[in-house]
Design a protein around this motif. Structure first.
Motif, mmCIF file in Angstrom:
data_model
loop_
_atom_site.group_PDB
_atom_site.id
_atom_site.type_symbol
_atom_site.label_atom_id
_atom_site.label_comp_id
_atom_site.label_asym_id
_atom_site.label_seq_id
_atom_site.Cartn_x
_atom_site.Cartn_y
_atom_site.Cartn_z
ATOM 1 N N ARG A 102 -15.383 11.135 -2.606
ATOM 2 C CA ARG A 102 -14.067 10.621 -2.226
ATOM 3 C C ARG A 102 -13.064 11.747 -2.031
ATOM 4 O O ARG A 102 -12.016 11.547 -1.447
ATOM 5 N N TYR B 227 -13.984 4.594 -0.410
ATOM 6 C CA TYR B 227 -12.520 4.513 -0.533
ATOM 7 C C TYR B 227 -12.022 3.120 -0.908
ATOM 8 O O TYR B 227 -10.833 2.942 -1.138
ATOM 9 N N ASP C 87 -3.233 13.924 -0.366
ATOM 10 C CA ASP C 87 -3.989 12.770 -0.851
ATOM 11 C C ASP C 87 -3.141 11.507 -0.925
ATOM 12 O O ASP C 87 -3.632 10.460 -1.362
ATOM 13 N N LEU C 88 -1.884 11.592 -0.547
ATOM 14 C CA LEU C 88 -1.055 10.381 -0.513
ATOM 15 C C LEU C 88 -0.989 9.790 0.896
ATOM 16 O O LEU C 88 -0.326 8.794 1.131
ATOM 17 N N ILE C 89 -1.658 10.426 1.848
ATOM 18 C CA ILE C 89 -1.603 9.943 3.236
ATOM 19 C C ILE C 89 -2.785 9.014 3.491
ATOM 20 O O ILE C 89 -3.935 9.356 3.182
ATOM 21 N N ASN C 90 -2.506 7.852 4.048
ATOM 22 C CA ASN C 90 -3.553 6.865 4.310
ATOM 23 C C ASN C 90 -4.299 7.178 5.605
ATOM 24 O O ASN C 90 -3.904 8.045 6.385
ATOM 25 N N HIS C 91 -5.394 6.425 5.801
ATOM 26 C CA HIS C 91 -6.345 6.715 6.891
ATOM 27 C C HIS C 91 -6.167 5.798 8.089
ATOM 28 O O HIS C 91 -5.890 4.608 7.936
ATOM 29 N N TYR D 181 -9.756 10.311 7.730
ATOM 30 C CA TYR D 181 -10.657 10.826 6.684
ATOM 31 C C TYR D 181 -12.019 11.192 7.298
ATOM 32 O O TYR D 181 -12.959 11.471 6.581
ATOM 33 N N PHE E 193 -11.697 0.314 0.917
ATOM 34 C CA PHE E 193 -10.972 -0.531 1.862
ATOM 35 C C PHE E 193 -11.755 -0.657 3.178
ATOM 36 O O PHE E 193 -12.709 0.091 3.424
ATOM 37 N N LEU F 247 0.846 -1.193 0.000
ATOM 38 C CA LEU F 247 0.000 0.000 0.000
ATOM 39 C C LEU F 247 0.884 1.246 0.000
ATOM 40 O O LEU F 247 1.712 1.418 0.897
ATOM 41 N N ARG F 248 0.694 2.103 -1.022
ATOM 42 C CA ARG F 248 1.490 3.323 -1.069
ATOM 43 C C ARG F 248 0.991 4.295 -0.010
ATOM 44 O O ARG F 248 -0.211 4.415 0.225
HETATM 45 C C1 LIG Z 1 -6.194 9.576 -0.280
HETATM 46 S S1 LIG Z 1 -5.649 8.063 -0.948
HETATM 47 C C2 LIG Z 1 -4.245 7.640 0.044
HETATM 48 C C3 LIG Z 1 -3.042 7.283 -0.772
HETATM 49 C C4 LIG Z 1 -3.143 6.014 -1.587
HETATM 50 N N1 LIG Z 1 -2.723 4.866 -0.800
HETATM 51 C C5 LIG Z 1 -2.287 6.105 -2.845
HETATM 52 O O1 LIG Z 1 -1.409 5.298 -3.044
HETATM 53 O O2 LIG Z 1 -2.561 7.011 -3.629
HETATM 54 C C6 LIG Z 1 -6.957 7.025 -0.381
HETATM 55 C C7 LIG Z 1 -6.840 5.594 -0.820
HETATM 56 O O3 LIG Z 1 -5.762 4.944 -0.135
HETATM 57 C C8 LIG Z 1 -6.143 3.646 0.286
HETATM 58 N N2 LIG Z 1 -6.139 3.621 1.770
HETATM 59 C C9 LIG Z 1 -6.118 4.679 2.602
HETATM 60 N N3 LIG Z 1 -6.066 4.303 3.881
HETATM 61 C C10 LIG Z 1 -6.065 2.951 3.871
HETATM 62 C C11 LIG Z 1 -6.043 1.963 4.890
HETATM 63 N N4 LIG Z 1 -6.038 2.284 6.198
HETATM 64 N N5 LIG Z 1 -6.058 0.669 4.513
HETATM 65 C C12 LIG Z 1 -6.084 0.326 3.190
HETATM 66 N N6 LIG Z 1 -6.125 1.217 2.184
HETATM 67 C C13 LIG Z 1 -6.107 2.514 2.509
HETATM 68 C C14 LIG Z 1 -7.512 3.394 -0.290
HETATM 69 O O4 LIG Z 1 -7.355 2.785 -1.546
HETATM 70 C C15 LIG Z 1 -8.071 4.789 -0.466
HETATM 71 O O5 LIG Z 1 -9.031 4.862 -1.488
#
Ligand SMILES: C[S@@+](CC[C@H](N)C(=O)[O-])C[C@H]1O[C@@H](n2cnc3c(N)ncnc32)[C@H](O)[C@@H]1O
Length: 343
Positions: free
Chosen positions: A72, A195, A143-147, A183, A197, A23-24
């Motif tokens: 989103r 989202y 928008d690259l930060i996960n939740h 989020y 997930f 997961l990025r």
């Molecule tokens: C705002 S983006 C965050 C950055 C994203 N991971 C990327 O590579 O661009 C939101 C997306 O990230 C992923 N994501 C965010 N938080 C997550 C989490 N706690 N577990 C799994 N996927 C997550 C989901 O696919 C979501 O739709």
């Protein structure tokens, strides 16, 4: 992209893009204290949908869909147009006024009245809008930060700097750790829908019980309680507009507990010293057990299977697993609360 970010005035001095088990996300390149800004960027670097904006690409998506807002995207209270736009408006009003007086010979008093009225109307309109509406935005870097539902974070629009600034308020991140924001307090239903997930251990997850009245009565019956038959349509819950109930990790929500309490008020035998709410909590715990039976086995798939599963099947399995965890937590909380004198 980093070159573009620097040129666009985006500042995220302690973040770098990193991979976390496929997961990025963003990693901390130094210790980040609670309250320290994570990302700061000029509003011009974000893609904004503001309340007054018309659909800019009607050929690509219908204006009606555009008006329904892309859920989103990051959203926040509408801060009104930035001061630069206001300065431009003021300059236009002054230029128009001067032109009217000199070229059209309109009386100065009349021009001033018109300009003041236009400025006031604009300010009041924006103030009223900002009370009711949000703006939606795609925010690079942020928008690259996960939740993570347990993290407290804020994204603020700084009016005079005309920038978005994101920071966490509840925790620090150590160097190398994944940096996370919230989020919003969202259930897994909402996270999955918007989202894609499911969050393990999501503190905001909830279990919806359809037809709460019938299921509460069935749970009471499974405990050996006898209830007065509810004449059809006369159920305390059934007559309410929403017949579903909500179970959270801490127990039924207020509406649901009140509805179960009313539904089982006639329960016999009435145990000595047990209040109506304590009885309702015991019934809610039995209701959770019954829902767990309906869900059936919900262990996460093990072994080689996960790699072979489709992402959709894996998300569905994780979703059910989390709902079962909510029901287990809810049953435990109900039983603990039912033992207390003031549950
Ligand atoms: C705002 S983006 C965050 C950055 C994203 N991971 C990327 O590579 O661009 C939101 C997306 O990230 C992923 N994501 C965010 N938080 C997550 C989490 N706690 N577990 C799994 N996927 C997550 C989901 O696919 C979501 O739709």
């Amino acid at each position: 992209m980093e070159v573009w970010a620097v040129e666009a005035g985006i500042s995220a001095p302690h973040l770098r893009v990193a991979d976390f088990g496929g997961l990025r996300g963003m990693a901390a390149t130094a210790d980040i204290e609670a309250g320290e800004p994570l990302v700061s960027l000029p509003i011009g670097a974000a893609l904004l949908v503001t309340p007054k904006q018309r659909c800019p690409f009607p050929d690509f998506c219908s204006p009606a869909f555009y008006a329904s807002k892309p859920c989103r995207a990051f959203s926040g209270p509408y801060g009104g147009p930035p001061w630069r736009s206001r300065a431009k408006l003021a300059a236009a009003l002054v230029a128009g006024g001067v032109g009217s007086v000199t070229a059209l010979h309109v009386p100065l008093e009349q021009v001033l009245n018109g300009a003041v009225a236009a400025a006031l109307f604009n300010l009041i309109y924006d103030y009223l809008l900002s009370q009711r509406v949000k703006w939606y935005s795609m925010v690079p870097w942020l928008d690259l930060i996960n939740h993570r539902g347990t993290v407290e974070s804020t994204v603020e629009y700084e009016y005079f700097r005309d920038r978005f600034v994101a920071s966490t308020t509840s925790r620090r991140f150590r160097k190398g750790e994944q940096v996370l924001i919230s989020y919003g307090p969202q259930s897994n239903d909402s996270l999955l829908q918007f989202y894609g997930f499911v969050e393990a251990g999501n503190p905001h997850d909830a279990y919806r019980v359809p037809d709460l009245a019938a299921r509460a009565r069935a749970a009471a019956a499974s405990m050996g309680l006898k209830l007065q038959a509810a004449p059809s349509g006369a159920s305390s819950i059934g007559s309410a507009p929403d017949t579903a109930g909500t179970l959270t990790r801490g127990g039924p929500d207020e509406h649901t507990l009140a509805a179960i309490t009313a539904e089982v008020a006639s329960a016999r035998p009435s145990a000595d010293g047990v209040t109506a709410v304590q009885r309702a909590l015991e019934v809610a715990a039995a209701l959770c057990d019954a829902e767990l039976d309906v869900l059936g086995p919900v262990d996460r798939p093990r072994g080689a299977a996960p790699q072979l599963q489709s992402a959709r099947a894996a998300a569905a399995a994780a979703f059910r697993h989390e709902k079962a965890a909510v029901l287990q937590d809810c049953a435990r909380a109900c039983r603990q609360r039912a033992k207390r004198k003031t549950p």
